[in-house]
Write an enzyme that holds these catalytic residues in place. Structure first.
Site, mmCIF file in Angstrom:
data_model
loop_
_atom_site.group_PDB
_atom_site.id
_atom_site.type_symbol
_atom_site.label_atom_id
_atom_site.label_comp_id
_atom_site.label_asym_id
_atom_site.label_seq_id
_atom_site.Cartn_x
_atom_site.Cartn_y
_atom_site.Cartn_z
ATOM 1 N N SER A 177 22.315 41.782 -39.338
ATOM 2 C CA SER A 177 22.815 40.670 -40.147
ATOM 3 C C SER A 177 21.717 39.839 -40.794
ATOM 4 C CB SER A 177 23.701 39.759 -39.294
ATOM 5 O OG SER A 177 24.841 40.461 -38.853
ATOM 6 N N SER B 290 26.140 39.694 -41.427
ATOM 7 C CA SER B 290 27.065 38.580 -41.412
ATOM 8 C C SER B 290 26.484 37.318 -42.028
ATOM 9 C CB SER B 290 27.504 38.306 -39.971
ATOM 10 O OG SER B 290 26.402 37.936 -39.161
ATOM 11 N N LYS C 208 22.899 29.171 -40.924
ATOM 12 C CA LYS C 208 24.165 29.867 -40.754
ATOM 13 C C LYS C 208 25.066 29.035 -39.835
ATOM 14 C CE LYS C 208 25.509 34.601 -39.286
ATOM 15 N NZ LYS C 208 24.907 35.893 -38.854
#
Length: 600
Positions: free
Chosen positions: A176, A152, A78
Site C-alpha cells: 500500500s 490502500s 493516511k
C-alpha cells in the site's frame, strides 16, 4: 504570496526561510487553494488548527532554526493514523474516534516543525491495493481519472503526486505504500518493519504493517523517514537499527530480477519494464535473473491463507456489522474466521521457510528490482473484478513484509499510453539507506517530471548525509582498494565513498618490519596533503575492524583538505624513529608504485 503547489521539501524550506514571520499567511493561502470536495482528502485542517501548530513552534524556530528542519512545511497522513484532536476513521465512519494524542511518528514530524494540514482517503481498513474501497469515494489516478490511483494509501499518494503537499504518510502491509507510488509517478519508501513506530496507527496486520512515506523525491522521503523513525518502547514490535547494513550498494551494483515475470497480458507494462532494465544497464548495473518461485509462493500466503485472520483481529466487532463496511472489504476480512490456530501455525512455519529462501537468494546480490505492479486497471475494470485485479497488483509486493525486507518504489520510464510504470527495489531489513542512495541517483539519471506536477526534477545534493549507523574511516595504506588488507573493510560491508586528501599538515612514513608493508601517518605543521580513501563502515562492525589493527597503528581522527574530520589511521610516534619518511610521494600508492617500477 508564492504559489507553493508542486514544491519539494527543500523548496518549501527556502520559501519559509524567506518568509518565516509570515509562514501562517503562506500556509493559509496554500490551504485555501485546496478543496474538501477533492475525495483524496477525508478532512482538511481548519485555519485555527494551522495557526495553533505554527504559534506553538514559531518562537522556538526563531531561536534555534536548525532544530526544526521541517518548520512550516505542510504534510498529510493516511486516515488510519492518529492526530490529536482529529477523528480517525480508517475509511469506516462507524468507528470514527477523535484521537487524544498524535501517533508517535506524527509527533516526531511535528516536533521537527511540520504542519499537519489533512488526513487522506484509503481503501477501508487498509484492505486493498486499488483506492476504490472507500465510502468517501474512489480516488482517481493523478494522470488519467479513468484509472485507479492504487491503494490502500490512495489519498496520500494522490495529494503528493499533485503537489498539494511535499510528503505524506501512508501505511504498507501488502504494497500500500508502493503500488500508489508506482501508479502516480512518485517515491514510496517502505521502511524496514519496526523502524517507524506503529503506536497510534490503526492496524491492518500488526505483524506485517509499517508506516510508509510518499514524496516527490527520494531525498525528501529519506529525510522524513529519518525524522519520523526510531525505537519506541510503547510499540511491542518496534526495533532498534542493529547498524550492520551497508551505507550504499557496491559501485557497480548487481541487482536480481525475477527469472520469469507475469504482466497479465499488459504489453505496455512489459515494454515499460524493459525500458527500465535498459536504463539500469546504462547506469552500470549488472542484472542477475534468479529463481522467483519462493517469492511468488510467499506473496500468495498474505491473502490466500490464515494470514488474513490478522485483519479479522484488527476490525474486531465491526465485522458483525457488515452494513458498516465496504462489501468487498467485509468479504475479505470475514474469511479470516475460516482458519484454525493449527492452520495459523502451519502458515507461520511456511512463511519462515520461504523467507529464509528469499534471504539466501538476496545475499548474493545488492538488491532485487521488480515492477512495482505488473499492470494497471480502470475504475470500471475494478467494479467488475474487484478481488482478482487487486490480487494482480500485489504480485511483486505481497511478499515483502512477510520476508522482512525493506523497499523503495521509484518512478521509472512511462508506459506508451502515458501512464506511470514504476520499479521497486527490495533488500534485507535495515538496508533502507542503501536503497535510498541508489534511488536518488536513479531519479537524477532519469530526471522525470515530479509526480503529476509537470515540474522538472531539481538539482540535488551530491550525497545523502552520513547516517548515525555508519562510521566514515580514512585509510591510507594497506586497506586502500586493491591493497592486501582491503578485504578487512569489504567483508564487513564497508563501502568506498571517495578518494581525497588530508589537510596539508601530515607526514607519511613507510614503517619498518611490517607484513604486509604498511605506512604510518603523523600530524605535522610542516607536512603535506596525503592521499586517502574514505570508506563508510557499519557502526556495529567498526569494533571488529579496529580489533584487527596491529601495533603501532591505531584509529584516531584525521583532518581532510576541505576541513572535515573523520576517523582514520594514526601511528605511535615511537614507531617513526626507524621508519622512512615518504611524505614527498604524497600517498602510499605512489610509494609502492615507485618501488615496483625500480625493482623491474
Amino acid at each position: 504570496m508564492a504559489v507553493m503547489t508542486g514544491k519539494t521539501v527543500s523548496e518549501w524550506q527556502q520559501a519559509i526561510a524567506r518568509n518565516s514571520d509570515n509562514v501562517f499567511a503562506l500556509l493559509n493561502d496554500h490551504l485555501q487553494s485546496l478543496t474538501a470536495q477533492d475525495n483524496a482528502w477525508i478532512v482538511l485542517a481548519s485555519e485555527t488548527q494551522v495557526r495553533e501548530q505554527i504559534d506553538a513552534l514559531l518562537p522556538h524556530y526563531q531561536q534555534q532554526p536548525e532544530r526544526y528542519p521541517l518548520f512550516g512545511i505542510p504534510f498529510a497522513i493516511k486516515d488510519n493514523v492518529d492526530a490529536a484532536g482529529w477523528p480517525t476513521t480508517a475509511a469506516c465512519p462507524a468507528i470514527a474516534t477523535v484521537a487524544e494524542r498524535d501517533a508517535i511518528a506524527v509527533a516526531k514530524l511535528k516536533a521537527a516543525g511540520a504542519i499537519l494540514i489533512g488526513k487522506t482517503n484509503l481503501d477501508q481498513f487498509a484492505t486493498g491495493l486499488v483506492g476504490t474501497r472507500s465510502p468517501y469515494g474512489a480516488v482517481a489516478n493523478a494522470f488519467n481519472p479513468d484509472y485507479v490511483s492504487g491503494g490502500s494509501s490512495s489519498g496520500s499518494a494522490s495529494v503528493v503526486a499533485r503537489g498539494l503537499v511535499p510528503f505524506a504518510l501512508g501505511t504498507d502491509t501488502a504494497g500500500s505504500g508502493r503500488v500508489p507510488a508506482g501508479f502516480n509517478n512518485i517515491v514510496g519508501l517502505k521502511p524496514t518493519k519496526g523502524w517507524l513506530s506503529a503506536t497510534g496507527v490503526f492496524p491492518a496486520c500488526r505483524l506485517n504493517d509499517t508506516l510508509s512515506v510518499f514524496a516527490l523525491t527520494v531525498d525528501d522521503a529519506w529525510q522524513v523517514a529519518t525524522l519520523a523513525g526510531g525505537f519506541d518502547s510503547e510499540d511491542a514490535y518496534s526495533r532498534s537499527n542493529p547498524a550492520t547494513a551497508p551505507a550504499t550498494f557496491s559501485q557497480n551494483p548487481v541487482l536480481a530480477i525475477p527469472d520469469a515475470l507475469v504482466f497479465f497480458d499488459d504489453s505496455a507494462a512489459e515494454q515499460a519494464w524493459q525500458a527500465a532494465l535498459g536504463a539500469l544497464r546504462e547506469s552500470g548495473v549488472t542484472l542477475k535473473p534468479i529463481d522467483f518461485t519462493a517469492f511468488y509462493q510467499l506473496a500468495e500466503q498474505l491473502y490466500q491463507g490464515p494470514w488474513v485472520a490478522e485483519r479479522t483481529v484488527a476490525v474486531g466487532d465491526t465485522l458483525n456489522h457488515p452494513e458498516q463496511m465496504d462489501p468487498t472489504v467485509h468479504t475479505i476480512i470475514a474469511a479470516g474466521l475460516n482458519y484454525s490456530a493449527v492452520e495459523a501455525f502451519k502458515a507461520e512455519y511456511l512463511r519462515a521457510e520461504l523467507a529464509r529462501k528469499i534471504q539466501t537468494a538476496l545475499a548474493e546480490v545488492d538488491a532485487l528490482v521488480v515492477p512495482t505492479s505488473p499492470t494497471i486497471h480502470t475504475l470500471a475494470d475494478m467494479a467488475r473484478e474487484p478481488i482478482r485485479f487487486n490480487s494482480q497488483f500485489g504480485t511483486y509486493t505481497n511478499f515483502t513484509n512477510l520476508a522482512d525486507l525493506s523497499a523503495l518504489a521509484l518512478p521509472a520510464p512511462f508506459r506508451a499510453d502515458g501512464l506511470p510504470a514504476g520499479i521497486t527495489l527490495l533488500a534485507p531489513a535495515w538496508h533502507d539507506r542503501a536503497l535510498a542512495d541508489f534511488g536518488r541517483r536513479w531519479q537524477q539519471q532519469l530526471a522525470l517530471p515530479l509526480g503529476a506536477t509537470g515540474h522538472a526534477f531539481p538539482a540535488i545534493s551530491p550525497s545523502l548525509p552520513l547516517s548515525e549507523h555508519h562510521v566514515r574511516v580514512a585509510v591510507v595504506g594497506a586497506h586502500l582498494r586493491g591493497m592486501p588488507l582491503n578485504f578487512q573493510l569489504t567483508q564487513r560491508d564497508a563501502v568506498f565513498v571517495e578518494a581525497t586528501e588530508t589537510a596539508a599538515r601530515y607526514r607519511l612514513f613507510a614503517l619498518a618490519n611490517t607484513q604486509p608493508p604498511k605506512p604510518g601517518i603523523a600530524r605535522d605543521a610542516d607536512g603535506a596533503a596525503i592521499q586517502v580513501e574514505l570508506w563508510d563502515i557499519p557502526l556495529a562492525r567498526f569494533g571488529e575492524f579496529v580489533a584487527e589493527i596491529p601495533a603501532p597503528l591505531g584509529i584516531g581522527s584525521l583532518e581532510l583538505a576541505d576541513g572535515r574530520w573523520v576517523k582514520g589511521f594514526i601511528c605511535e610516534p615511537a614507531a617513526l624513529n626507524d621508519a622512512t619518511d615518504i611524505t614527498e610521494f604524497k600517498g602510499w600508492r605512489h610509494w609502492v608504485g615507485r618501488k615496483e617500477t625500480h625493482h623491474v
